[in-house]
Scaffold this motif. Sequence first.
Motif, PDB file in Angstrom:
ATOM      1  N   ILE A 143       2.336  -4.056   9.674  1.00 39.79           N
ATOM      2  CA  ILE A 143       3.772  -4.346   9.707  1.00 39.79           C
ATOM      3  C   ILE A 143       4.001  -5.801  10.079  1.00 39.79           C
ATOM      4  O   ILE A 143       4.799  -6.516   9.460  1.00 39.79           O
ATOM      5  CB  ILE A 143       4.484  -3.420  10.721  1.00 39.79           C
ATOM      6  CG1 ILE A 143       4.389  -1.967  10.285  1.00 39.79           C
ATOM      7  CG2 ILE A 143       5.953  -3.829  10.866  1.00 39.79           C
ATOM      8  CD1 ILE A 143       4.871  -0.989  11.346  1.00 39.79           C
ATOM      9  N   ALA A 144       3.288  -6.257  11.110  1.00 35.71           N
ATOM     10  CA  ALA A 144       3.461  -7.636  11.584  1.00 35.71           C
ATOM     11  C   ALA A 144       3.071  -8.652  10.521  1.00 35.71           C
ATOM     12  O   ALA A 144       3.698  -9.714  10.401  1.00 35.71           O
ATOM     13  CB  ALA A 144       2.635  -7.852  12.852  1.00 35.71           C
ATOM     14  N   SER A 145       2.057  -8.331   9.716  1.00 30.85           N
ATOM     15  CA  SER A 145       1.594  -9.280   8.699  1.00 30.85           C
ATOM     16  C   SER A 145       2.635  -9.509   7.610  1.00 30.85           C
ATOM     17  O   SER A 145       2.620 -10.547   6.940  1.00 30.85           O
ATOM     18  CB  SER A 145       0.291  -8.777   8.071  1.00 30.85           C
ATOM     19  OG  SER A 145       0.524  -7.635   7.248  1.00 30.85           O
ATOM     20  N   ARG A 146       3.542  -8.542   7.426  1.00 34.71           N
ATOM     21  CA  ARG A 146       4.573  -8.664   6.389  1.00 34.71           C
ATOM     22  C   ARG A 146       5.902  -9.177   6.956  1.00 34.71           C
ATOM     23  O   ARG A 146       6.850  -9.368   6.199  1.00 34.71           O
ATOM     24  CB  ARG A 146       4.807  -7.302   5.727  1.00 34.71           C
ATOM     25  CG  ARG A 146       3.570  -6.704   5.074  1.00 34.71           C
ATOM     26  CD  ARG A 146       3.968  -5.531   4.171  1.00 34.71           C
ATOM     27  NE  ARG A 146       4.760  -4.537   4.875  1.00 34.71           N
ATOM     28  CZ  ARG A 146       4.271  -3.464   5.467  1.00 34.71           C
ATOM     29  NH1 ARG A 146       2.963  -3.250   5.467  1.00 34.71           N
ATOM     30  NH2 ARG A 146       5.060  -2.590   6.084  1.00 34.71           N
ATOM     31  N   ALA A 147       5.972  -9.342   8.274  1.00 39.85           N
ATOM     32  CA  ALA A 147       7.238  -9.670   8.919  1.00 39.85           C
ATOM     33  C   ALA A 147       7.380 -11.172   9.142  1.00 39.85           C
ATOM     34  O   ALA A 147       6.392 -11.892   9.328  1.00 39.85           O
ATOM     35  CB  ALA A 147       7.331  -8.954  10.264  1.00 39.85           C
ATOM     36  N   PRO A 408      19.848   2.315   2.684  1.00 38.29           N
ATOM     37  CA  PRO A 408      19.677   3.626   2.033  1.00 38.29           C
ATOM     38  C   PRO A 408      18.871   4.584   2.900  1.00 38.29           C
ATOM     39  O   PRO A 408      17.875   4.200   3.521  1.00 38.29           O
ATOM     40  CB  PRO A 408      18.923   3.275   0.745  1.00 38.29           C
ATOM     41  CG  PRO A 408      19.260   1.843   0.480  1.00 38.29           C
ATOM     42  CD  PRO A 408      19.390   1.203   1.827  1.00 38.29           C
ATOM     43  N   ALA A 409      19.322   5.831   2.961  1.00 33.14           N
ATOM     44  CA  ALA A 409      18.626   6.830   3.775  1.00 33.14           C
ATOM     45  C   ALA A 409      17.270   7.195   3.174  1.00 33.14           C
ATOM     46  O   ALA A 409      16.331   7.535   3.896  1.00 33.14           O
ATOM     47  CB  ALA A 409      19.494   8.078   3.909  1.00 33.14           C
ATOM     48  N   THR A 410      17.181   7.128   1.854  1.00 29.26           N
ATOM     49  CA  THR A 410      15.930   7.419   1.165  1.00 29.26           C
ATOM     50  C   THR A 410      15.630   6.302   0.172  1.00 29.26           C
ATOM     51  O   THR A 410      16.550   5.738  -0.425  1.00 29.26           O
ATOM     52  CB  THR A 410      16.008   8.761   0.414  1.00 29.26           C
ATOM     53  OG1 THR A 410      17.130   8.733  -0.474  1.00 29.26           O
ATOM     54  CG2 THR A 410      16.159   9.911   1.390  1.00 29.26           C
ATOM     55  N   PRO A 411      14.365   5.971  -0.029  1.00 31.84           N
ATOM     56  CA  PRO A 411      13.225   6.524   0.713  1.00 31.84           C
ATOM     57  C   PRO A 411      13.164   5.964   2.126  1.00 31.84           C
ATOM     58  O   PRO A 411      13.672   4.873   2.391  1.00 31.84           O
ATOM     59  CB  PRO A 411      12.027   6.074  -0.119  1.00 31.84           C
ATOM     60  CG  PRO A 411      12.465   4.770  -0.723  1.00 31.84           C
ATOM     61  CD  PRO A 411      13.938   4.951  -1.022  1.00 31.84           C
ATOM     62  N   ALA A 412      12.550   6.718   3.035  1.00 31.17           N
ATOM     63  CA  ALA A 412      12.392   6.258   4.409  1.00 31.17           C
ATOM     64  C   ALA A 412      11.429   5.073   4.430  1.00 31.17           C
ATOM     65  O   ALA A 412      10.574   4.940   3.549  1.00 31.17           O
ATOM     66  CB  ALA A 412      11.846   7.384   5.271  1.00 31.17           C
ATOM     67  N   PRO A 413      11.552   4.178   5.397  1.00 32.29           N
ATOM     68  CA  PRO A 413      10.608   3.062   5.506  1.00 32.29           C
ATOM     69  C   PRO A 413       9.166   3.555   5.541  1.00 32.29           C
ATOM     70  O   PRO A 413       8.857   4.597   6.123  1.00 32.29           O
ATOM     71  CB  PRO A 413      11.000   2.402   6.833  1.00 32.29           C
ATOM     72  CG  PRO A 413      12.420   2.787   7.052  1.00 32.29           C
ATOM     73  CD  PRO A 413      12.572   4.155   6.468  1.00 32.29           C
ATOM     74  N   SER A 414       8.275   2.809   4.912  1.00 28.60           N
ATOM     75  CA  SER A 414       6.884   3.245   4.785  1.00 28.60           C
ATOM     76  C   SER A 414       6.189   3.387   6.135  1.00 28.60           C
ATOM     77  O   SER A 414       5.230   4.159   6.281  1.00 28.60           O
ATOM     78  CB  SER A 414       6.111   2.252   3.910  1.00 28.60           C
ATOM     79  OG  SER A 414       6.156   0.951   4.479  1.00 28.60           O
ATOM     80  N   TRP A 415       6.668   2.657   7.158  1.00 27.41           N
ATOM     81  CA  TRP A 415       6.018   2.701   8.465  1.00 27.41           C
ATOM     82  C   TRP A 415       6.477   3.880   9.315  1.00 27.41           C
ATOM     83  O   TRP A 415       5.882   4.175  10.362  1.00 27.41           O
ATOM     84  CB  TRP A 415       6.285   1.397   9.232  1.00 27.41           C
ATOM     85  CG  TRP A 415       7.747   1.071   9.377  1.00 27.41           C
ATOM     86  CD1 TRP A 415       8.489   0.276   8.567  1.00 27.41           C
ATOM     87  CD2 TRP A 415       8.629   1.550  10.403  1.00 27.41           C
ATOM     88  NE1 TRP A 415       9.788   0.222   9.007  1.00 27.41           N
ATOM     89  CE2 TRP A 415       9.905   0.991  10.135  1.00 27.41           C
ATOM     90  CE3 TRP A 415       8.484   2.387  11.509  1.00 27.41           C
ATOM     91  CZ2 TRP A 415      11.006   1.256  10.934  1.00 27.41           C
ATOM     92  CZ3 TRP A 415       9.578   2.643  12.306  1.00 27.41           C
ATOM     93  CH2 TRP A 415      10.825   2.081  12.019  1.00 27.41           C
ATOM     94  N   LEU A 416       7.521   4.574   8.894  1.00 26.55           N
ATOM     95  CA  LEU A 416       8.091   5.651   9.701  1.00 26.55           C
ATOM     96  C   LEU A 416       7.121   6.834   9.753  1.00 26.55           C
ATOM     97  O   LEU A 416       6.760   7.393   8.716  1.00 26.55           O
ATOM     98  CB  LEU A 416       9.423   6.084   9.091  1.00 26.55           C
ATOM     99  CG  LEU A 416      10.471   6.678  10.020  1.00 26.55           C
ATOM    100  CD1 LEU A 416      10.983   5.612  10.980  1.00 26.55           C
ATOM    101  CD2 LEU A 416      11.628   7.230   9.217  1.00 26.55           C
ATOM    102  N   CYS A 417       6.700   7.222  10.945  1.00 26.29           N
ATOM    103  CA  CYS A 417       5.671   8.256  11.106  1.00 26.29           C
ATOM    104  C   CYS A 417       6.294   9.622  11.350  1.00 26.29           C
ATOM    105  O   CYS A 417       7.191   9.769  12.167  1.00 26.29           O
ATOM    106  CB  CYS A 417       4.761   7.919  12.277  1.00 26.29           C
ATOM    107  SG  CYS A 417       3.838   6.387  12.111  1.00 26.29           S
ATOM    108  N   GLU A 418       5.809  10.614  10.661  1.00 28.69           N
ATOM    109  CA  GLU A 418       6.171  12.006  10.908  1.00 28.69           C
ATOM    110  C   GLU A 418       4.896  12.830  10.998  1.00 28.69           C
ATOM    111  O   GLU A 418       4.041  12.742  10.123  1.00 28.69           O
ATOM    112  CB  GLU A 418       7.052  12.552   9.769  1.00 28.69           C
ATOM    113  CG  GLU A 418       8.455  11.978   9.718  1.00 28.69           C
ATOM    114  CD  GLU A 418       9.351  12.459  10.867  1.00 28.69           C
ATOM    115  OE1 GLU A 418       8.878  13.290  11.676  1.00 28.69           O
ATOM    116  OE2 GLU A 418      10.484  11.988  10.947  1.00 28.69           O
ATOM    117  N   PRO A 419       4.740  13.636  12.044  1.00 28.86           N
ATOM    118  CA  PRO A 419       5.642  13.809  13.191  1.00 28.86           C
ATOM    119  C   PRO A 419       5.564  12.613  14.126  1.00 28.86           C
ATOM    120  O   PRO A 419       4.711  11.737  13.942  1.00 28.86           O
ATOM    121  CB  PRO A 419       5.090  15.080  13.852  1.00 28.86           C
ATOM    122  CG  PRO A 419       3.625  15.044  13.554  1.00 28.86           C
ATOM    123  CD  PRO A 419       3.531  14.480  12.156  1.00 28.86           C
ATOM    124  N   PRO A 420       6.415  12.548  15.140  1.00 30.21           N
ATOM    125  CA  PRO A 420       6.358  11.434  16.084  1.00 30.21           C
ATOM    126  C   PRO A 420       4.948  11.286  16.651  1.00 30.21           C
ATOM    127  O   PRO A 420       4.396  12.251  17.196  1.00 30.21           O
ATOM    128  CB  PRO A 420       7.361  11.837  17.175  1.00 30.21           C
ATOM    129  CG  PRO A 420       8.320  12.748  16.479  1.00 30.21           C
ATOM    130  CD  PRO A 420       7.503  13.499  15.470  1.00 30.21           C
TER     131      PRO A 420
END
Length: 433
Positions: A143-147, A408-420
């Motif tokens: 994430i940091a490398s793209r920010a 936009p609600a979808t698609p969710a960000p690629s970094w978002l983890c499920e489950p927490p």
Amino acid sequence: MSGADKSKDAQRHFLFLQGPLSPLYRRVGKALWSAGHGVTRVNFCGGDWLHWHGAGTTAYRGRRSDWRAHVANLMERFDVSDLVVHGDTRPYHREAVLEAEGRGISVHVTELGLLRPGFMTHERGGLVTLSRFPDDPAEIREIASRADVPDLSPRYPGSFALEAWQDVTYHLTNLATWPLFPRHERHTPQHPLADYARWCVRLAGASARRRRALREQDELLREQDPFFVFPLQVEGDYQIRSHSPFATMAEAVQHVIASFACTAPERARLVVKTHPLDNGVRNWRVDVGKSARDLGVGERVSVLDGGELGELLARAAGCVTVNSTAGFEAFLAGTPVNLLASAVFDVEGVVDRQPLETFWHEPCPPDAELVAALLRALATTTQFRGTIHNPAGLEVAVENLTKRLLRPATPAPSWLCEPPPRLARARALGVPL
């Protein structure tokens, strides 16, 4: 901002529950409505009404046991797409979040910022134990490398007078309008009048207390023996009540002192530092002193009721915290950090995950490169500029939170983890989620 008028043609419908003690949510709701979306706000008490009333608002005066069925009806009636709450584990909020998740409704949670001053937090799904922010160092580095490099310069200093005014007007309005909301259950454990009385006593003695704390801190820093800092959190904080295995801060203090007494090196000292917003509900000098004496370490455990945390961390052998943002300040200073519960910065290599008994002897400093990556990743994903305790900062917060909610609600960000990713580890510790 009538939910009934706008919901039919709107692209999305936002349901707001309790926000911070600020006009933030009302102004964000107005911006969303102006952008063509449906907006509904639920008021649970007179203080909520004070911050947001009129078109698009509705009151809940029922029992908390009936709240989940009521919020489910609201979600169905307005075809809600997004739920917005400040703090996700307040009792009314937690039930609404669970209902929303079961219906596929996006959940947005705000809180004061990790990168204070001048930042606020917005996360999808939940905070702390329920955060979807990754805890894998490799993902964080990606994430940091793209920010972009974040601007972390301090901005929008908070006004104590404004914060106090917002708090007092909210709670006094609740008291004055209690007959209109007789079944409301406040999420704070202390009655506001008792809280204010304690604050009056604390403020009256603030100057003397600060002088004493700085004198004691100077004496501590002149000594050669290693010391560990244990920054306290506010008694009753949801970081403790919902996201830790401890029922109270006092229970956590007892746990840490017992471990220190049994296993810490003989030359080491433990410094318990009170929270800047501690209202004096407990006399920590008395409570900590008694526990330390009972365990035979009365001469090695001390309490600082004030002082400068940054100066302490610069010299400390380590920092022990339940899950306070003081831990964030500690690892940014290069100080080893041991967590007693989950936090969004609970990342291997940033915090020291050794048992506390080992940490006293061999505290591991944070990986400076990973800390920098974590800082950049958090600033990009979960933080936004603005504040509720500064007029200029509020303007910025309204603009930035509105932009984040309109993504936009979808698609969710690629970094978002499920489950927490922290949930299983937290439950193993006894966190009641």
